[in-house]
Design a protein around this motif. Structure first.
Motif, PDB file in Angstrom:
ATOM      1  N   PHE A 143      -4.282   8.784  -1.436  1.00  0.00           N
ATOM      2  CA  PHE A 143      -3.914   9.966  -0.523  1.00  0.00           C
ATOM      3  C   PHE A 143      -4.849  10.292   0.742  1.00  0.00           C
ATOM      4  CE2 PHE A 143      -1.833  10.531  -4.849  1.00  0.00           C
ATOM      5  CZ  PHE A 143      -0.580  10.065  -4.493  1.00  0.00           C
ATOM      6  N   VAL A 144      -3.987  10.674   1.642  1.00  0.00           N
ATOM      7  CA  VAL A 144      -4.901  11.179   2.957  1.00  0.00           C
ATOM      8  C   VAL A 144      -4.718  12.519   3.017  1.00  0.00           C
ATOM      9  CG1 VAL A 144      -5.087  10.628   5.293  1.00  0.00           C
ATOM     10  CG2 VAL A 144      -4.735   8.860   4.117  1.00  0.00           C
ATOM     11  N   PHE A 162     -16.952   2.753  -0.023  1.00  0.00           N
ATOM     12  CA  PHE A 162     -15.397   2.846   0.233  1.00  0.00           C
ATOM     13  C   PHE A 162     -14.744   1.617   0.508  1.00  0.00           C
ATOM     14  CE2 PHE A 162     -16.595   7.282   0.050  1.00  0.00           C
ATOM     15  CZ  PHE A 162     -15.843   7.926  -0.855  1.00  0.00           C
ATOM     16  N   VAL A 163     -14.055   0.844  -0.343  1.00  0.00           N
ATOM     17  CA  VAL A 163     -13.360  -0.282  -0.353  1.00  0.00           C
ATOM     18  C   VAL A 163     -12.124   0.089   0.645  1.00  0.00           C
ATOM     19  CG1 VAL A 163     -12.009  -2.247  -1.292  1.00  0.00           C
ATOM     20  CG2 VAL A 163     -14.127  -1.453  -2.300  1.00  0.00           C
ATOM     21  N   GLY A 164     -11.377   1.017   0.521  1.00  0.00           N
ATOM     22  CA  GLY A 164     -10.157   1.553   1.128  1.00  0.00           C
ATOM     23  C   GLY A 164      -9.543   2.452   0.479  1.00  0.00           C
ATOM     24  N   TYR A 165      -7.989   2.891   1.082  1.00  0.00           N
ATOM     25  CA  TYR A 165      -7.451   3.872   0.575  1.00  0.00           C
ATOM     26  C   TYR A 165      -5.902   3.643   0.204  1.00  0.00           C
ATOM     27  CZ  TYR A 165      -5.234   4.706   5.084  1.00  0.00           C
ATOM     28  OH  TYR A 165      -4.929   4.528   6.333  1.00  0.00           O
ATOM     29  N   PHE A 166      -5.229   4.420  -0.566  1.00  0.00           N
ATOM     30  CA  PHE A 166      -3.556   3.977  -0.849  1.00  0.00           C
ATOM     31  C   PHE A 166      -3.112   5.212  -0.402  1.00  0.00           C
ATOM     32  CE2 PHE A 166      -6.214   1.194  -3.630  1.00  0.00           C
ATOM     33  CZ  PHE A 166      -5.437   0.013  -3.604  1.00  0.00           C
ATOM     34  N   GLU A 167      -2.071   5.052   0.176  1.00  0.00           N
ATOM     35  CA  GLU A 167      -1.123   5.968   0.637  1.00  0.00           C
ATOM     36  C   GLU A 167       0.380   5.480   1.017  1.00  0.00           C
ATOM     37  OE1 GLU A 167       0.431   8.953   1.142  1.00  0.00           O
ATOM     38  OE2 GLU A 167      -1.585   9.776   1.549  1.00  0.00           O
ATOM     39  N   HIS A 183      -6.131   0.522   4.864  1.00  0.00           N
ATOM     40  CA  HIS A 183      -5.134   1.077   4.070  1.00  0.00           C
ATOM     41  C   HIS A 183      -4.828  -0.398   3.113  1.00  0.00           C
ATOM     42  CE1 HIS A 183      -0.621   1.726   3.589  1.00  0.00           C
ATOM     43  NE2 HIS A 183      -1.211   2.351   2.536  1.00  0.00           N
ATOM     44  N   LEU A 184      -5.020   0.187   1.856  1.00  0.00           N
ATOM     45  CA  LEU A 184      -4.786  -1.159   1.000  1.00  0.00           C
ATOM     46  C   LEU A 184      -3.312  -1.062   0.379  1.00  0.00           C
ATOM     47  CD1 LEU A 184      -7.950  -0.746  -1.026  1.00  0.00           C
ATOM     48  CD2 LEU A 184      -7.661  -2.246   0.880  1.00  0.00           C
ATOM     49  N   GLY A 185      -2.509  -0.274   0.677  1.00  0.00           N
ATOM     50  CA  GLY A 185      -1.262  -0.523   0.104  1.00  0.00           C
ATOM     51  C   GLY A 185      -0.475   0.837  -0.585  1.00  0.00           C
ATOM     52  N   VAL A 190      -2.342   0.734  -6.975  1.00  0.00           N
ATOM     53  CA  VAL A 190      -3.322   0.874  -7.170  1.00  0.00           C
ATOM     54  C   VAL A 190      -4.103   0.416  -8.468  1.00  0.00           C
ATOM     55  CG1 VAL A 190      -3.277   3.404  -8.117  1.00  0.00           C
ATOM     56  CG2 VAL A 190      -5.353   2.725  -7.042  1.00  0.00           C
ATOM     57  N   ALA A 191      -3.327   0.442  -9.777  1.00  0.00           N
ATOM     58  CA  ALA A 191      -3.974   0.137 -10.936  1.00  0.00           C
ATOM     59  C   ALA A 191      -4.398  -1.317 -11.036  1.00  0.00           C
ATOM     60  CB  ALA A 191      -3.030   0.487 -12.005  1.00  0.00           C
ATOM     61  N   GLY A 192      -3.325  -2.019 -10.353  1.00  0.00           N
ATOM     62  CA  GLY A 192      -3.456  -3.558 -10.200  1.00  0.00           C
ATOM     63  C   GLY A 192      -4.572  -3.951  -9.335  1.00  0.00           C
TER      64      GLY A 192
END
Length: 458
Positions: A143-144, A162-167, A183-185, A190-192
């Motif tokens: 989250f952002v 930090f590899v990236g973020y999910f949002e 942004h990773l998706g 995220v769990a996968g």
């Protein structure tokens, strides 16, 4: 992550074991005892216990000795348990022959003291001087919001990649993307991603009121080996360092607290007493000259006293060499301006070189002030700014100082506007959040450098 944690535990345990064994040998040496077989066996047994019991206590995390639930307090209790085991085994094994009680007593005391010194040297010295020695862990952010932006901005340099973020939401709804990381998706993936890429740490940055969703995410991530940190959003967490503690089994969140609790407080006080005593003794001739000059220059007392608020908002008297023709100590006090007719000729020199503050070292010895800390304001100013600036009174969680972080950053002297005082308070709170012995020494050195070039001193 498992390998990283295991390696850290191994290194911690080895350090505790080594200190335990070596300090027993040192205690024998100090008491002129031979480090014979009985001592060696005791040392080996105690070192094994230290490795097993203490390896989970990080040498580099904040210990905060004396606080309930802190790592430092836990370590001291573990040492007491270890000593109890050693005494118990020694009693049943009838191994007291040839072992000096003086040596053991010295050892019991010297080990925790040595561990504290090792911790301080590592945390405030070696690791700060050589940050590359700190192991780094891969991390992702969920989250952002304001909390996640601050997290990425401040934490990237202290052990996390930090590899990236999910949002799930569009950037237009979140105020834009997180800086410097991709942004990773969607959050649902995220769990996968964490499992497939071996991510070591997940930061969940949900705002208030999203408790149910955070629990669901934690349950999903429970199928991974990642460490999970929940980062609350909200201004309450930006005023002071917030940390969780356990008091008699009850988890509590520290929002506002002093850093000088337990051993840290003793360290701070010992430094204050030694520094202030040296400064006063070494400057007796100088103070005699200043006193004579003040008396010859203008009428009035040599020493000026004024009420201030100190630790926990308690009132005390601060002492200064008199630098003005008036001695305001009322409900209304006018700040000194650059061209102020109230300042005497000698007083202008004293204020310019900060020599008017010298008697405050006596106030430090009395215990009302510290060498370094937020500068004390006149009571009248305190009453105004506590209502005008949010979080103002948090600066009183520590003793006021002869010098401070705000002063060496250009916020010394007159505060003509509210925003200048707000900036001063910001530095005061930053000092409380990030205090260390090294920071105190740095501020003292910068103060000495600034005395002859600070344009705000008048």
């Amino acid at each position: 992550m498992a390998q990283s944690s295991a390696r850290a535990g191994l290194l911690n345990g080895a350090a505790y074991a080594a200190v335990t064994y070596v300090m027993l040998a040192v205690s024998c040496l100090l008491h002129r005892e031979t480090f014979a077989a009985g001592y060696q066996a005791t040392g080996i047994f105690a070192a094994m216990l230290a490795f097993l019991l203490m390896r989970g206590v990080s040498l580099t995390s904040a210990w905060q000795l004396g606080r309930p639930g802190s790592l430092g307090t836990r370590l001291l209790w573990l040492w007491i348990v270890l000593i109890a085991f050693v005494i118990l085994i020694g009693f049943f094994a009838d191994a007291s022959e040839g072992v000096s009680r003086r040596v053991l007593a010295s050892w019991f005391v010297s080990v925790p003291v040595t561990l504290v010194l090792v911790h301080v040297a590592l945390r405030y010295g070696i690791l700060r001087a050589f940050p590359s020695l700190t192991s780094r862990r891969s991390a992702v952010v969920l989250f952002v919001n304001g909390a996640s932006r601050k997290l990425v901005d401040r934490v990237s340099d202290v052990g996390y990649d930090f590899v990236g973020y999910f949002e799930d939401r569009e950037p237009s709804r979140t105020g834009g993307a997180l800086p410097r990381i991709p942004h990773l998706g969607a959050v649902s993936t995220v769990a996968g991603y964490v499992r497939d890429h071996g991510i070591e740490v997940v930061f969940i940055c949900l705002p208030e009121g999203a408790y149910d969703r955070s629990v669901g995410l934690i349950n999903e991530l429970g199928d991974t080996t990642a460490s999970i940190f929940y980062v609350p959003a909200g201004e309450i967490f930006t005023m002071m360092p917030t940390q969780f503690y356990e008091i008699e089994g009850v988890p509590v969140l520290e929002v506002i607290e002093t850093p000088f609790y337990g051993v840290d407080g003793l360290l701070k006080r010992a430094f204050d007493v030694v520094f202030a005593a040296f400064a006063l003794i070494a400057s007796v001739p100088l103070m005699a000259i200043i006193a004579t000059a003040i008396k010859l220059d203008s009428k009035g007392p040599i020493i000026f006293r004024q009420h201030r608020y100190g630790l926990n908002g308690e009132s005390f008297n601060v002492h200064k060499f008199r630098s003005m023709s008036v001695m305001e100590n009322d409900e209304k006090i006018e700040q000194v301006s650059r061209v102020d007719p109230r300042v005497t000729r000698v007083g202008r020199f004293l204020r310019r070189t900060s020599l008017d503050e010298w008697p405050q070292f006596w106030t430090v010895l009395r215990g009302d002030m510290s060498i370094v800390g937020p500068r004390p304001h006149a009571v009248a100013h305190n009453e105004f700014y506590r209502r005008a600036i949010q979080g103002y009174m948090a600066r009183h969680k520590v003793k006021p100082g002869v010098t401070g972080l705000a002063q060496v950053n250009g916020y010394r002297g007159e505060t003509q506007t509210l925003d200048r005082m707000e900036k001063r308070i910001e530095y005061d709170l930053q000092y409380i959040r990030s205090w260390s012995p090294v920071l105190d020494l740095k501020i003292i050195v910068l103060t000495l450098v600034m005395i002859f070039k600070d344009e705000n001193a008048y």
